[in-house]
Enzyme design. Structure first.
Site, short mmCIF file in Angstrom:
data_model
loop_
_atom_site.label_atom_id
_atom_site.label_comp_id
_atom_site.label_asym_id
_atom_site.label_seq_id
_atom_site.Cartn_x
_atom_site.Cartn_y
_atom_site.Cartn_z
N GLY A 66 0.11 -4.58 10.47
CA GLY A 66 1.39 -4.33 9.83
C GLY A 66 1.50 -2.85 9.48
N ALA B 100 -0.58 0.87 6.34
CA ALA B 100 -0.98 -0.01 7.45
C ALA B 100 -2.05 -0.99 6.98
CB ALA B 100 -1.50 0.80 8.64
N ASP B 101 -2.07 -2.14 7.62
CA ASP B 101 -3.09 -3.14 7.32
C ASP B 101 -3.34 -3.96 8.58
OD1 ASP B 101 -4.80 -4.52 5.26
OD2 ASP B 101 -3.62 -6.22 5.96
N THR B 102 -4.59 -4.22 8.87
CA THR B 102 -4.95 -4.98 10.06
C THR B 102 -5.73 -6.24 9.65
OG1 THR B 102 -5.08 -2.97 11.41
CG2 THR B 102 -6.20 -4.93 12.26
N LYS C 275 0.83 -1.21 0.00
CA LYS C 275 0.00 0.00 0.00
C LYS C 275 0.87 1.25 0.00
CE LYS C 275 -4.02 -1.80 2.58
NZ LYS C 275 -4.76 -1.67 3.86
#
Length: 224
Positions: free
Chosen positions: A130, A93-95, A63
């Site tokens: 992340g 960011a990624d959850t 991203k």
């Protein structure tokens, strides 16, 4: 900590590569000034090739790199080169939620949300966020520098009745959230306890981000 470095970040172009309103709110709470450029990267990495934490970290990296490339292309195409200041930092960011062998992202529909909530009911699961910090290329290099990490929080749900699950789905809250719930909203009442960073479950690990960013500034990797 990041707080003492905020004056040095003042006036620098920082970009958040995320459409999440929760991440915008959390970063704003830290006193960070930034703009939002949403990544077009489709979250389609093969889940069987990564641990859940690495999946979130690598998705965040893609991203952030996607937005960094977009901004670089826009600058090259600008009528007056240099008219737009390149960012010193792009944040991705990624959850995801992990339960057993499953990596759970946002539900596609009400049926999937109900299935996920039944899976989490009465059990412990892991929430991984992340984060990727993309900085301009070092002198003599062409590729941007990337610093990434992942943070994990353990969450335990109480037993959820079928009625509670249906009422929660009817609220509309599950549909834009990894694991089909938001701890900061109505589903907070489902949570029996957590181990780790609360904000990580919301979508962004504030403490770890502050520590990592401060280290990059102090070590000279993030040039201000």
């Amino acid at each position: 900590m990041l707080l003492e470095h905020l004056p040095a970040l003042e006036g620098k172009r920082i970009v958040l590569a995320s459409a999440s309103p929760r991440r915008r709110e959390l970063l704003s709470q830290m006193g960070l000034k930034f703009e939002v450029v949403v990544s077009s990267f489709e979250e389609t990495l093969p889940k069987d090739q990564y641990s859940a934490a690495d999946y979130a970290r690598m998705t965040a990296t893609h991203k952030a790199l996607d937005v960094a490339r977009l901004l670089a292309e826009q600058q090259q195409l600008a009528a007056a080169p240099g008219s737009s200041v390149p960012p010193v930092l792009v944040i991705g960011a990624d959850t995801v939620v992990e339960h057993g062998d499953h990596i759970l992202e946002k539900p596609a529909d009400a049926e999937e949300a109900a299935r996920v909530l039944r899976m989490l009911s009465g059990r412990r699961h892991h929430v991984h966020t992340g984060v990727a910090l993309v900085m301009p290329a070092a002198e003599g290099e062409t590729d941007p520098r990337v610093h990434s990490f992942a943070v994990t929080t353990n969450v335990e749900f109480d037993e959820l009745s079928a009625e509670a699950i249906q009422a929660y789905i009817a609220s509309g809250e599950p549909f834009d959230k990894a694991g089909s719930y938001g701890i900061q909203g109505l589903a907070g009442s489902f949570v029996r306890g957590i181990e780790g960073c609360f904000f990580n479950v919301v979508g962004f690990p504030l403490h770890r981000f502050g520590v990592e960013l401060a280290q990059l500034i102090q070590g000279g990797q993030l040039r201000l």
